[in-house]
Motif scaffolding. Structure first.
Motif, mmCIF file in Angstrom:
data_model
loop_
_atom_site.group_PDB
_atom_site.id
_atom_site.type_symbol
_atom_site.label_atom_id
_atom_site.label_comp_id
_atom_site.label_asym_id
_atom_site.label_seq_id
_atom_site.Cartn_x
_atom_site.Cartn_y
_atom_site.Cartn_z
ATOM 1 N N SER A 81 -22.308 -27.486 34.635
ATOM 2 C CA SER A 81 -21.867 -27.902 33.306
ATOM 3 C C SER A 81 -23.021 -27.959 32.311
ATOM 4 N N SER A 82 -24.214 -28.306 32.774
ATOM 5 C CA SER A 82 -25.355 -28.364 31.861
ATOM 6 C C SER A 82 -25.787 -26.980 31.410
ATOM 7 N N PHE A 83 -25.259 -25.940 32.068
ATOM 8 C CA PHE A 83 -25.614 -24.565 31.738
ATOM 9 C C PHE A 83 -24.458 -23.856 31.049
ATOM 10 N N GLN A 84 -23.480 -24.636 30.616
ATOM 11 C CA GLN A 84 -22.287 -24.064 30.010
ATOM 12 C C GLN A 84 -22.628 -23.420 28.668
ATOM 13 N N SER A 85 -22.011 -22.288 28.377
ATOM 14 C CA SER A 85 -22.259 -21.581 27.118
ATOM 15 C C SER A 85 -20.945 -21.015 26.607
ATOM 16 N N GLY A 86 -20.447 -21.569 25.500
ATOM 17 C CA GLY A 86 -19.188 -21.094 24.944
ATOM 18 C C GLY A 86 -18.058 -21.304 25.926
ATOM 19 N N ASN A 87 -17.262 -20.254 26.115
ATOM 20 C CA ASN A 87 -16.135 -20.335 27.035
ATOM 21 C C ASN A 87 -16.472 -19.805 28.425
ATOM 22 N N THR A 88 -17.720 -19.426 28.617
ATOM 23 C CA THR A 88 -18.125 -18.875 29.907
ATOM 24 C C THR A 88 -18.409 -19.994 30.893
ATOM 25 N N GLY A 89 -17.793 -19.916 32.052
ATOM 26 C CA GLY A 89 -18.041 -20.910 33.088
ATOM 27 C C GLY A 89 -19.045 -20.381 34.094
ATOM 28 N N PHE A 90 -20.088 -21.145 34.337
ATOM 29 C CA PHE A 90 -21.103 -20.754 35.310
ATOM 30 C C PHE A 90 -20.892 -21.574 36.583
ATOM 31 N N TRP A 91 -20.729 -20.866 37.686
ATOM 32 C CA TRP A 91 -20.444 -21.518 38.958
ATOM 33 C C TRP A 91 -21.519 -21.181 39.980
ATOM 34 N N LEU A 92 -21.734 -22.122 40.868
ATOM 35 C CA LEU A 92 -22.617 -21.912 42.011
ATOM 36 C C LEU A 92 -21.795 -22.076 43.285
ATOM 37 N N HIS A 93 -21.838 -21.064 44.139
ATOM 38 C CA HIS A 93 -21.227 -21.147 45.467
ATOM 39 C C HIS A 93 -22.367 -21.196 46.478
ATOM 40 N N ALA A 94 -22.411 -22.249 47.271
ATOM 41 C CA ALA A 94 -23.555 -22.477 48.156
ATOM 42 C C ALA A 94 -23.086 -22.704 49.586
ATOM 43 N N HIS A 95 -23.831 -22.133 50.531
ATOM 44 C CA HIS A 95 -23.517 -22.266 51.955
ATOM 45 C C HIS A 95 -24.834 -22.356 52.728
ATOM 46 N N GLN A 96 -24.839 -23.156 53.786
ATOM 47 C CA GLN A 96 -26.040 -23.251 54.624
ATOM 48 C C GLN A 96 -25.666 -23.540 56.070
ATOM 49 N N GLY A 97 -26.338 -22.845 56.974
ATOM 50 C CA GLY A 97 -26.286 -23.174 58.393
ATOM 51 C C GLY A 97 -27.618 -23.773 58.803
ATOM 52 N N TYR A 98 -27.568 -24.831 59.593
ATOM 53 C CA TYR A 98 -28.794 -25.535 59.975
ATOM 54 C C TYR A 98 -28.717 -25.893 61.455
ATOM 55 N N PHE A 99 -29.835 -25.693 62.167
ATOM 56 C CA PHE A 99 -29.875 -25.932 63.607
ATOM 57 C C PHE A 99 -31.178 -26.642 63.966
ATOM 58 N N GLU A 100 -31.085 -27.597 64.875
ATOM 59 C CA GLU A 100 -32.270 -28.275 65.413
ATOM 60 C C GLU A 100 -32.226 -28.209 66.932
ATOM 61 N N TRP A 101 -33.334 -27.767 67.523
ATOM 62 C CA TRP A 101 -33.461 -27.744 68.978
ATOM 63 C C TRP A 101 -34.538 -28.732 69.403
ATOM 64 N N ALA A 102 -34.206 -29.598 70.329
ATOM 65 C CA ALA A 102 -35.196 -30.499 70.918
ATOM 66 C C ALA A 102 -35.589 -29.907 72.264
ATOM 67 N N PHE A 103 -36.523 -28.942 72.237
ATOM 68 C CA PHE A 103 -36.871 -28.282 73.491
ATOM 69 C C PHE A 103 -37.816 -29.130 74.336
ATOM 70 N N ARG A 104 -38.359 -30.205 73.750
ATOM 71 C CA ARG A 104 -39.069 -31.239 74.488
ATOM 72 C C ARG A 104 -38.815 -32.553 73.780
#
Length: 729
Positions: A524-547
């Motif tokens: 919304s802070s990047f809104q300009s006129g009637n143009t809608g700016f959207w962010l689509h975000a995805h993340q995969g995260y993995f932790e291994w405790a090998f010791r």
């Protein structure tokens, strides 16, 4: 004749079957190995349970019983503590049959009637060596303890000594021989299961602990421990015996020596109590300030069935462990740990009381606490205030350019626990430009009348079910951070507005954590006129405790900025960090000029990092590598960073040092929402290094420097030096 022979043969067979036959009437004999405390009950049960006979070997005690059942040297094992994870993970069945009380005994001539946990700790750790110190006679203290294989030895140490070791104590084996040692030794004191004490015991006397007398009906007595039977599945005769032990008839026999399992297991009609668990903490950086929320844990039934998973913090900047309401009863607590085997802690919840359990002091190999202290429950807490204040002195150098600024940032909010599964987080922050999401700072020279207060966060978090969580509103980007210096792709001061969900799995064998996060956000802070700016975000995260002391983390995220390329953003009310914005000079009527700006690339960012953390040093060491690529650009689209840190800031006197190098191509990140710490947002090579010191758990000093070189234009090197005073509320 043949008929007569057949008839005689048939009559002989029938007589053989009807006659008393020692082979047909013989009972199965089970080999019992393990705790002598549980063995007392097995001896009691032997004459009452007719289908089985028992052959007892209690010399190896609980630890030997677990080894025997794993090695196939026992049909049935008994342990007077929580069973080891190794046995349970291999398929051994465990069943809680009751609770034992550990008595503190003294020589009958000693006048001492009550001892506190602290006094017992000082006695058995060798600090108190004469009874005169405790108001008794001038007589040396002679402590006796059970053998190291005995669960009494281990559980008593966990409940009383904590991390301290037994000192100046005489070991006695088998356990029951302690009675004779105490009876014949003036000034003696010792530990022993209540199951060994009968009316005929003379020359010794029980003392109260923390003012609580030992009895099988006093659930407030602080020195108790669970009793388990262990066996391999597939033995119907053993399963039927355990079923009998848990029946009313078997429990009546149990309660001749112990607290029966029916006394404390999920008594739904007996009211509720509260539980607070102080687990180990982990570092979360929020806008440059480090917070240390408590790690999650799981609540299990005594049969090791999962009841619930507790996140143990309401937001990333919540450093108060979460209070959980539970039905009266007994539970096992399994904290999140690098060790796949984990560690279990025994707690008892009492009606109308708050139970506190602190597992932070228990290192690998230490015995778990089985009975935390209780106190009257405080009024139910719903609102948890949070906040922080930063005072900053900042100096910039670039060629002949010099600038010094005194700045401050204040943030205050509240976490509201609407229900066990629903939380509301709200926070306000200071700013001098409400339209600029990157800068919540105000200059001291601007005067307080120029400072505005804006809504920084307002979000609902719903833990729909384990492991699914939903977020709605305005909140921090819910990605796992790379660590060291984490704002290459997204400025931590910028909040997203929209909806997200995450699937968060924990303790999957060596996989300590596996998390997937997806969200759609309106900029919304990047809104300009009637143009809608959207962010689509995805993340995969993995932790291994090998010791147990080493963790490897891998994160891979995707950020798709929609409708950015060639969009006119000249109407923005703030300078959008023009690292990759294109400015154009336009001629209009009358000879005036106007600068317009747009972005010539799409921004489809792929953010990847790998980090390794080592906890085997006095302070945690972390090393990370990060690569960022923009698949929507045709040039200068890659960036990378390498960094390391050592230390943490969660306690007084702690410190942390760090260093990171980064090289960012002009189109590698979307400049309006990345860091504004360096004097360039994209197209630069830079170093950042700093040292921070914790004055106390809530206050720290942070001295850091940022050194950058523009790779797009022949500008002088830029240097920024900062000194921050951070105060957490």
């Amino acid at each position: 004749m043949n008929r007569k022979k057949h008839l005689i043969y048939l009559m002989g067979v029938l007589c053989f079957l009807w006659a008393p036959n020692p082979f047909l009437l013989s009972q199965t004999t089970l080999r019992y190995v393990g705790s002598s405390t549980v063995g007392n009950f097995i001896r009691d049960a032997d004459p009452f349970y007719e289908p089985l006979n028992f052959e007892l070997n209690t010399e190896p005690e609980s630890a030997g019983g677990e080894r025997a059942i794993l090695d196939g040297q026992a049909d049935l094992a008994g342990v007077a503590n929580i069973p080891c994870v190794e046995a349970l993970s291999k398929g051994v069945v465990s069943s809680l049959i009751g609770w034992d009380a550990i008595g503190v005994l003294v020589h009958a001539d000693l006048p001492v009637k009550n001892l506190t946990i602290e006094q017992l700790r000082d006695i058995f750790s060798g600090k108190i060596t004469n009874w005169k110190t405790l108001g008794g006679p001038d007589l040396p203290v002679r402590p006796f303890i059970t053998g190291i294989e005995s669960a009494t030895h281990k559980v008593f140490r966990s409940l009383v000594l904590g991390e301290a070791a037994y000192q100046n104590c005489t070991e006695v084996s088998p356990d029951v021989d302690i009675l004779e040692k105490i009876r014949t030794t003036p000034g003696a004191i010792g530990q022993l299961s209540y199951s060994f004490m009968g009316d005929e015991v003379s020359g010794v006397r029980l003392v109260s602990v923390n003012g609580q007398e030992l009895s099988l009906t006093n659930t407030n007595y602080p020195l108790t421990r669970p009793l388990y039977l262990l066996w391999w599945p597939g033995r119907r005769d053993i399963a039927e015996f355990v079923e009998w032990v848990l029946s009313p008839e078997g429990q009546r026999l149990v309660m001749k020596r112990f607290i029966g399992v029916r006394e404390g297991l999920f008594l739904q009609d007996a009211g509720t109590g509260s539980l607070v668990v102080y687990t180990n903490t982990f570092a979360v950086e929020d806008g440059g300030t480090f917070f240390y929320p408590h790690r999650p844990y799981e609540i299990l039934s005594p049969e090791h069935e999962l009841i619930m998973r507790v996140s143990n913090h309401l937001s990333p900047n919540d450093e108060t462990p979460t209070r959980v309401k539970l039905p009266v009863g007994s539970y096992l607590i399994r904290p999140e740990s690098n060790d796949p085997a984990g560690q279990l802690f025994f707690v008892s919840i009492e009606s109308g009381k708050l139970t506190r359990l602190d597992v932070r002091s228990h290192k690998n190999g230490a015995e778990p606490a089985s009975q935390p202290s209780t106190e009257h429950k405080e009024p139910g807490q719903i609102f948890y205030p949070v906040g922080d204040l930063r005072l900053r002195g900042e100096t910039d150098f670039r060629g002949d350019y010099r600038r010094f600024r005194g700045r401050f940032r204040g943030r205050a909010g509240v976490n509201v626990l609407l229900s066990p599964a629903l939380k509301l987080n709200m926070r306000l922050t200071t700013t001098t430009n409400p339209d600029d999401p990157n800068s919540p700072y105000a200059n001291f020279t601007s005067g307080f009348n120029q400072v505005s207060i804006v809504l920084d966060q307002a979000a609902l978090t719903w833990q729909a079910a384990r492991p699914l969580r939903f977020l709605l509103g305005k909140f921090s980007l819910p990605f796992e951070a790379s660590g060291i210096y984490s704002e290459l792709v997204w400025d931590a001061d910028v909040q997203v507005e929209g909806a997200a969900f995450s699937l968060d799995y924990a303790n999957l064998g060596p996989m300590k954590k596996m998390k997937w996060t997806s969200g759609a956000f309106l900029m919304s802070s990047f809104q300009s006129g009637n143009t809608g700016f959207w962010l689509h975000a995805h993340q995969g995260y993995f932790e291994w405790a090998f010791r147990p002391d080493q963790t490897l983390a891998l994160g891979s995220g995707f950020l798709f900025f929609q409708n950015i390329k060639n969009a006119d953003v000249s109407a923005l009310t703030f300078d959008a960090n023009a690292g990759n914005a294109v400015y154009e000079k336009l001629n209009i009527a009358g000879g005036d000029t106007l600068f317009s700006r747009h972005f010539e690339s799409d921004f489809w960012l792929h953010d990847n990092f790998i980090s390794w953390q080592y906890a085997g040093l006095p302070r945690p060491l972390r090393v990370k590598a990060q690569w960022v690529g923009n698949f929507g650009a045709t040039h200068d689209r890659d960036g990378y960073a390498l960094g390391l840190s050592y230390g943490r800031l969660n306690e007084k006197g702690e410190w942390r040092i760090y260093y990171q190098f980064q090289n960012m191509g002009q189109e590698s990140v979307f400049s309006p929402f990345v860091q504004d710490d360096f004097l360039a947002q994209t197209g630069y090579r830079a170093h950042v290094a700093g040292i921070a010191y914790a004055l106390n758990a809530k206050t720290s000093l942070h001295l850091w420097g940022l050194f950058s070189k523009n790779t797009l234009h022949p500008e002088p090197r830029a240097t920024r030096i900062r000194l921050d005073l951070n105060l957490k509320i």
